[in-house]
Design a protein around this motif. Sequence first.
Motif, PDB file in Angstrom:
ATOM      1  N   LYS A  31      39.183  39.044  42.143  1.00 42.60           N
ATOM      2  CA  LYS A  31      38.670  39.734  43.319  1.00 42.60           C
ATOM      3  C   LYS A  31      37.321  40.384  43.018  1.00 42.60           C
ATOM      4  O   LYS A  31      37.154  41.035  41.991  1.00 42.60           O
ATOM      5  CB  LYS A  31      39.665  40.786  43.786  1.00 42.60           C
ATOM      6  N   GLN A  34      35.764  45.022  43.304  1.00 38.26           N
ATOM      7  CA  GLN A  34      36.853  45.972  43.062  1.00 38.26           C
ATOM      8  C   GLN A  34      36.484  46.987  41.992  1.00 38.26           C
ATOM      9  O   GLN A  34      37.111  48.029  41.878  1.00 38.26           O
ATOM     10  CB  GLN A  34      38.114  45.222  42.631  1.00 38.26           C
ATOM     11  N   ALA A 146      38.680  49.993  45.868  1.00 37.77           N
ATOM     12  CA  ALA A 146      37.779  49.771  44.737  1.00 37.77           C
ATOM     13  C   ALA A 146      37.669  51.031  43.882  1.00 37.77           C
ATOM     14  O   ALA A 146      37.942  52.148  44.337  1.00 37.77           O
ATOM     15  CB  ALA A 146      36.400  49.359  45.244  1.00 37.77           C
ATOM     16  N   LYS A 257      46.009  43.558  40.183  1.00 38.23           N
ATOM     17  CA  LYS A 257      45.025  44.179  41.080  1.00 38.23           C
ATOM     18  C   LYS A 257      43.815  43.290  41.278  1.00 38.23           C
ATOM     19  O   LYS A 257      43.227  43.261  42.369  1.00 38.23           O
ATOM     20  CB  LYS A 257      44.577  45.538  40.536  1.00 38.23           C
TER      21      LYS A 257
END
Length: 260
Positions: A31, A34, A146, A257
């Motif tokens: 991702k 983040q 984030a 995550k």
Amino acid sequence: MTNVSLTLPFAGVSNARTYQALTTHDGQPLKGEQLIRSGRLARATPTDVAALQALNVTTVIDLRLPSEQAASPDIQSSAVQNIPAPLASDAVTAEYQTLPALFAFLRHHQGAVDWMIAGYQNMLLEPDQQASLAKMVRAVSAAPGAVLLHCSAGKDRTGVACALLLDALGVDRAFIYRDYLLTNTAAAEHAAALRNALRAAHGTGAMQEELAALGRADQRYLAAVFTLLDTRFAGSRGFIRETLGLAESGLHQLLSKFAG
């Protein structure tokens, strides 16, 4: 293109960037945006705060020492959780926090490269610093949005923390080194100001060399961290699992995550 360091043009926050198109060394996507890194937030403008909100920053982790935090406190936002996780990148700048004190020390001492390498490795070796790193990893893993990591300049402590996280996620180390060294570009103006201040204080050429070694991001410093991780701790993941005490479940939470 993969693995991009994206500079963030904040007005009052130095050395700020995030990551886009991250992948692991075997091509798995991670991702983006983040994880954000920067210098201190004490001079963040309202526009900077709005930009952080637009990036969905919900957690700020302050890696500075308590004395630094007290002297230059972060701008606070009700939408953001601020977590202190103090680290010291080297014994010299931790003890001599003002320029006159640092210059007085440098006038009679040499060995800055060795001090920096030892300081970087001590972040992994000293129990208090291990506790801060464990707190940092847990906070990153648990953040609903984030995370912004910062120290004072966003160079040493932030550099080690981000390198540990990126390496544990499986990001290629060549990219981690390139990202770390971007600080030298971001901090070029500040480095010039330090050189001028030392020149005005009648510093010698040897003192200028020592000051430069303290002030720059140097690949040798980060390489010493990776060497220690690989030879003593079975890599970043082993360090997080065993030394920081997060176990397999904590490592899994971190990896989850950032899973693409």
